[in-house]
Design a protein around this motif. Structure first.
Motif, PDB file in Angstrom:
ATOM      1  N   GLU A 356     -23.602  73.258  68.166  1.00  0.00           N
ATOM      2  CA  GLU A 356     -24.518  73.904  67.216  1.00  0.00           C
ATOM      3  C   GLU A 356     -24.114  75.348  66.927  1.00  0.00           C
ATOM      4  O   GLU A 356     -24.070  75.768  65.778  1.00  0.00           O
ATOM      5  CB  GLU A 356     -25.962  73.802  67.724  1.00  0.00           C
ATOM      6  CG  GLU A 356     -26.495  72.392  67.493  1.00  0.00           C
ATOM      7  CD  GLU A 356     -27.812  72.101  68.185  1.00  0.00           C
ATOM      8  OE1 GLU A 356     -28.323  72.998  68.893  1.00  0.00           O
ATOM      9  OE2 GLU A 356     -28.308  70.968  68.022  1.00  0.00           O
ATOM     10  N   TRP A 357     -23.786  76.132  67.992  1.00  0.00           N
ATOM     11  CA  TRP A 357     -23.468  77.533  67.683  1.00  0.00           C
ATOM     12  C   TRP A 357     -22.110  77.662  66.987  1.00  0.00           C
ATOM     13  O   TRP A 357     -21.924  78.469  66.089  1.00  0.00           O
ATOM     14  CB  TRP A 357     -23.630  78.452  68.907  1.00  0.00           C
ATOM     15  CG  TRP A 357     -22.504  78.519  69.916  1.00  0.00           C
ATOM     16  CD1 TRP A 357     -22.460  77.917  71.119  1.00  0.00           C
ATOM     17  CD2 TRP A 357     -21.282  79.271  69.801  1.00  0.00           C
ATOM     18  NE1 TRP A 357     -21.289  78.209  71.778  1.00  0.00           N
ATOM     19  CE2 TRP A 357     -20.549  79.051  70.983  1.00  0.00           C
ATOM     20  CE3 TRP A 357     -20.737  80.108  68.824  1.00  0.00           C
ATOM     21  CZ2 TRP A 357     -19.293  79.619  71.226  1.00  0.00           C
ATOM     22  CZ3 TRP A 357     -19.481  80.680  69.066  1.00  0.00           C
ATOM     23  CH2 TRP A 357     -18.773  80.422  70.250  1.00  0.00           C
ATOM     24  N   ARG A 358     -21.151  76.807  67.364  1.00  0.00           N
ATOM     25  CA  ARG A 358     -19.835  76.875  66.702  1.00  0.00           C
ATOM     26  C   ARG A 358     -19.952  76.474  65.224  1.00  0.00           C
ATOM     27  O   ARG A 358     -19.321  77.056  64.351  1.00  0.00           O
ATOM     28  CB  ARG A 358     -18.824  75.969  67.418  1.00  0.00           C
ATOM     29  CG  ARG A 358     -18.307  76.582  68.706  1.00  0.00           C
ATOM     30  CD  ARG A 358     -17.565  75.592  69.584  1.00  0.00           C
ATOM     31  NE  ARG A 358     -17.359  76.160  70.903  1.00  0.00           N
ATOM     32  CZ  ARG A 358     -16.276  76.858  71.269  1.00  0.00           C
ATOM     33  NH1 ARG A 358     -15.292  77.043  70.417  1.00  0.00           N
ATOM     34  NH2 ARG A 358     -16.173  77.357  72.475  1.00  0.00           N
ATOM     35  N   LYS A 359     -20.777  75.483  64.956  1.00  0.00           N
ATOM     36  CA  LYS A 359     -20.980  75.044  63.565  1.00  0.00           C
ATOM     37  C   LYS A 359     -21.642  76.171  62.763  1.00  0.00           C
ATOM     38  O   LYS A 359     -21.281  76.450  61.611  1.00  0.00           O
ATOM     39  CB  LYS A 359     -21.857  73.781  63.573  1.00  0.00           C
ATOM     40  CG  LYS A 359     -22.243  73.252  62.211  1.00  0.00           C
ATOM     41  CD  LYS A 359     -21.113  72.520  61.529  1.00  0.00           C
ATOM     42  CE  LYS A 359     -21.517  72.050  60.140  1.00  0.00           C
ATOM     43  NZ  LYS A 359     -20.392  71.705  59.303  1.00  0.00           N
ATOM     44  N   ASP A 360     -22.594  76.822  63.417  1.00  0.00           N
ATOM     45  CA  ASP A 360     -23.316  77.914  62.777  1.00  0.00           C
ATOM     46  C   ASP A 360     -22.366  79.066  62.427  1.00  0.00           C
ATOM     47  O   ASP A 360     -22.347  79.566  61.295  1.00  0.00           O
ATOM     48  CB  ASP A 360     -24.405  78.380  63.762  1.00  0.00           C
ATOM     49  CG  ASP A 360     -25.428  79.240  63.079  1.00  0.00           C
ATOM     50  OD1 ASP A 360     -25.773  78.897  61.929  1.00  0.00           O
ATOM     51  OD2 ASP A 360     -25.865  80.245  63.670  1.00  0.00           O
ATOM     52  N   VAL A 361     -21.536  79.441  63.402  1.00  0.00           N
ATOM     53  CA  VAL A 361     -20.571  80.530  63.178  1.00  0.00           C
ATOM     54  C   VAL A 361     -19.607  80.136  62.057  1.00  0.00           C
ATOM     55  O   VAL A 361     -19.323  80.924  61.142  1.00  0.00           O
ATOM     56  CB  VAL A 361     -19.790  80.836  64.486  1.00  0.00           C
ATOM     57  CG1 VAL A 361     -18.657  81.823  64.223  1.00  0.00           C
ATOM     58  CG2 VAL A 361     -20.732  81.370  65.550  1.00  0.00           C
ATOM     59  N   GLN A 362     -19.139  78.906  62.114  1.00  0.00           N
ATOM     60  CA  GLN A 362     -18.176  78.431  61.103  1.00  0.00           C
ATOM     61  C   GLN A 362     -18.789  78.514  59.702  1.00  0.00           C
ATOM     62  O   GLN A 362     -18.151  78.963  58.756  1.00  0.00           O
ATOM     63  CB  GLN A 362     -17.792  76.983  61.429  1.00  0.00           C
ATOM     64  CG  GLN A 362     -16.729  76.393  60.521  1.00  0.00           C
ATOM     65  CD  GLN A 362     -16.307  74.997  60.996  1.00  0.00           C
ATOM     66  OE1 GLN A 362     -15.719  74.855  62.059  1.00  0.00           O
ATOM     67  NE2 GLN A 362     -16.610  73.987  60.224  1.00  0.00           N
ATOM     68  N   SER A 363     -20.044  78.099  59.571  1.00  0.00           N
ATOM     69  CA  SER A 363     -20.695  78.106  58.249  1.00  0.00           C
ATOM     70  C   SER A 363     -20.870  79.534  57.741  1.00  0.00           C
ATOM     71  O   SER A 363     -20.672  79.810  56.558  1.00  0.00           O
ATOM     72  CB  SER A 363     -22.074  77.449  58.305  1.00  0.00           C
ATOM     73  OG  SER A 363     -22.018  76.275  59.028  1.00  0.00           O
ATOM     74  N   LYS A 364     -21.249  80.454  58.663  1.00  0.00           N
ATOM     75  CA  LYS A 364     -21.505  81.839  58.225  1.00  0.00           C
ATOM     76  C   LYS A 364     -20.232  82.562  57.841  1.00  0.00           C
ATOM     77  O   LYS A 364     -20.229  83.398  56.947  1.00  0.00           O
ATOM     78  CB  LYS A 364     -22.206  82.614  59.352  1.00  0.00           C
ATOM     79  CG  LYS A 364     -23.675  82.259  59.465  1.00  0.00           C
ATOM     80  CD  LYS A 364     -24.349  83.106  60.521  1.00  0.00           C
ATOM     81  CE  LYS A 364     -25.787  82.663  60.700  1.00  0.00           C
ATOM     82  NZ  LYS A 364     -26.180  82.661  62.097  1.00  0.00           N
TER      83      LYS A 364
END
Ligand SMILES: Cc1cc2nc3c(=O)[nH]c(=O)nc-3n(C[C@H](O)[C@H](O)[C@H](O)COP(=O)(O)OP(=O)(O)OC[C@H]3O[C@@H](n4cnc5c(N)ncnc54)[C@H](O)[C@@H]3O)c2cc1C
Length: 511
Positions: A356-364
């Motif tokens: 979840e946090w890696r996906k979040d960072v990637q999207s931002k």
């Protein structure tokens, strides 16, 4: 002796063997099936002869997998075959009662599915199989997205507005096989096909020593079964898979190699709020991962990877597996590598948090707004399984009185979903060649007739094997120049509709 067991194409008279083909046109006009059989009865007196005739067939198919069963069904559906009273036997070593009695459970899907091309679907419609498919369990799709795991270069195929119809249909193998066996059963009254399951072919020979035979069948293959019977056949079909006993008997080599790769399959629960209408495939350096739509809320996964990683993927907890699959589709390679590094025996990180946090960072941090498959929420119990992947092609598909179809002839990497489609195209072609032989009054085991099958199928299959093998190799490397070149190629292709249309036609079975 039961009329059913009398051979159809051999007239035994005055200790001589006559081939009815020679007289076929006269007989076709004058005799009905039953009259011909009565005539045999009048000419066969000894019990030895009746036993022999009972075990003589025009076509024996070894292997009742999908290819072999489809061939039996196609033969049973053909008026040219049934009209000329061909006797057919199909021998399958496993017990098929679970396939015949298949009762699908709503909300559960088998882990073995196939993507069928429009050509295969048309073939099934033609032989009456499609009518017996459980339609609510199949998924036609018109969208496909394929992308590079390293560069994210992508090619999209879309048949939505072309009017051509679906790119392919996803079906459980059980659904296909069940429908074939059901259709075969429906043809029982009008055809002469014996389906022997739970029966293994133990030996194949030419049985030249058999002096008891009242006629010379020494060049007909003799198939010895686990139930003690010996069948003689005018044409022996090997539909008996990658380790084909028929191919070994015919002394035909199979060329190719093992990929150092296993395919892990599983049935996934995916976000049911997303319309599930696209087939997705991401080429990772260790092999492609594909997600195929089944219904809204369900997809099937095929993940080809190294044997070591495959073992870990199969045995890890369901919860971690779900987030690893999401990472494999949605995160950059460096993040996915981190997940791999946590697949050891000891304590590992929380896969859900990590995803979840890696996906979040990637999207931002990215302007990159590509589409991804629906998020995976769970995996159906006991559906994770692994298969070693191999590429094979028989040196020849034919010998005198012998022909190979399906995986017995060729085995292909599943990345393009073509193996079974190739097998069904073999079956379709063999049916056509046998029918043509009957029309021309030829011996259907004659190698000159079988050459027509071989020349059509060998070239088509080797082309497909070559393309798929090259794709596997091209995407299986992380070397920067190759990654750049293939990514450039994908981007160019994605903008070049005429070439995309040709690729689609090839993949849809329009050879
Ligand atoms: C992970 C994976 C995904 C795939 N996905 C697709 C896809 O999407 N689309 C597609 O087209 N293809 C796909 N394939 C390929 C496809 O599954 C195979 O090509 C197909 O199932 C081969 O069918 P067959 O009947 O030729 O051989 P098999 O299924 O191997 O059948 C051979 C039969 O012969 C029998 N037999 C063997 N020896 C004897 C004996 N001595 N006596 C009696 N019987 C015998 C066996 O019991 C068996 O039933 C996939 C393959 C894999 C591994």
């Amino acid at each position: 002796m039961s009329l059913k067991y009398l051979p159809n194409r051999i007239l035994f008279q005055n200790n001589k063997l006559f081939n009815i083909n020679l007289f076929s046109s006269i007989f076709r006009q004058q005799y009905h099936k039953i009259n011909i059989r009565k005539r045999y009865l009048a000419t066969v007196s000894s019990s030895t002869s009746s036993d022999l005739l009972e075990n003589i067939y025009d076509i024996v198919i070894v292997g009742g997998g999908i290819s072999g069963s489809a061939l039996a069904c196609a033969l049973a559906s053909s008026s040219k075959i049934t009209g000329s009273q061909k006797r057919v036997a199909i021998i399958e070593s496993s017990d098929t009662s679970n396939i015949k009695g298949w009762k699908p459970i709503k909300g559960e899907f088998s882990n073995r599915v196939s993507s069928l091309t429009p050509r295969s679907v048309e073939f099934f419609k033609g032989i009456g199989v499609w009518q017996n498919i459980e339609e609510e369990r199949i998924k036609p799709f018109k969208d496909m997205q394929v992308w590079d795991g390293i560069s994210d270069a992508r090619i999209k195929f879309n048949n939505e507005n072309t009017g051509i119809g679906p790119l392919a249909w996803i079906l459980e193998n059980y659904n296909i096989h069940h429908a074939i066996l059901r259709t075969l059963d429906q043809y029982k009254e009008d055809s002469d096909v014996d389906f022997l399951d739970n029966t293994k072919v133990q030996k194949i020979s030419f049985d030249k020593e058999n002096k008891d035979e009242p006629f010379d069948l020494s060049d007909w293959p003799c198939v010895e079964l686990s139930n003690g019977k010996k069948l003689k056949t005018r044409l022996l079909v090997g539909a008996d898979g990658i380790n084909s006993p028929v191919r070994s008997f015919a002394n035909i080599d199979s060329l190719g190699w093992d990929y150092n790769s296993h395919a892990v399959v599983a049935t996934l629960h995916v976000d049911s709020n997303v319309e599930n209408k696209t087939a997705w495939q991401r080429f990772l350096p260790t092999g492609p991962i594909a997600m195929l739509p089944l219904q809204n809320g369900y997809s099937s996964m095929v993940w080809s990877t190294t044997p070591n990683l495959a073992n870990k993927i199969r045995s890890m907890s369901s919860n971690d597996f779900v987030h690893l699959v999401n990472a494999a589709f949605q995160l950059r390679m460096a993040d996915l590598e981190y997940f791999y590094s946590q697949l050891g025996d000891g304590e590992s990180v929380d896969f859900q948090n990590e995803f979840e946090w890696r996906k979040d960072v990637q999207s931002k941090n990215s302007n990159y707004k590509e589409e991804f498959p629906p998020i995976v929420l769970g995996v159906q119990e006991k559906t994770r399984a692994g298969f070693p992947l191999r590429m094979r092609n028989a040196e020849s598909y034919i010998k005198e009185r012998i022909v190979l179809v399906g995986d017995a002839a060729h085995t292909i990497h599943p990345l393009a979903g073509q193996g079974l489609n190739q097998g069904l195209a073999d079956v379709q072609c063999l049916l056509k060649v046998i029918e043509q032989g009957i029309i021309n009054g030829q011996d259907i085991g004659d190698i000159n007739l079988l050459r027509e099958y071989s020349s059509e199928r060998y070239f088509a299959n080797i082309m497909m094997l070559g393309v798929v093998d090259k794709l596997h190799k091209l995407f299986g490397t992380s070397l920067t120049p190759i990654v750049l070149a293939r990514s450039f190629g994908l981007k160019v292709l994605d903008n070049f509709d005429p070439i995309k249309a040709e690729i689609m036609k090839f993949a849809m079975g329009a050879e």
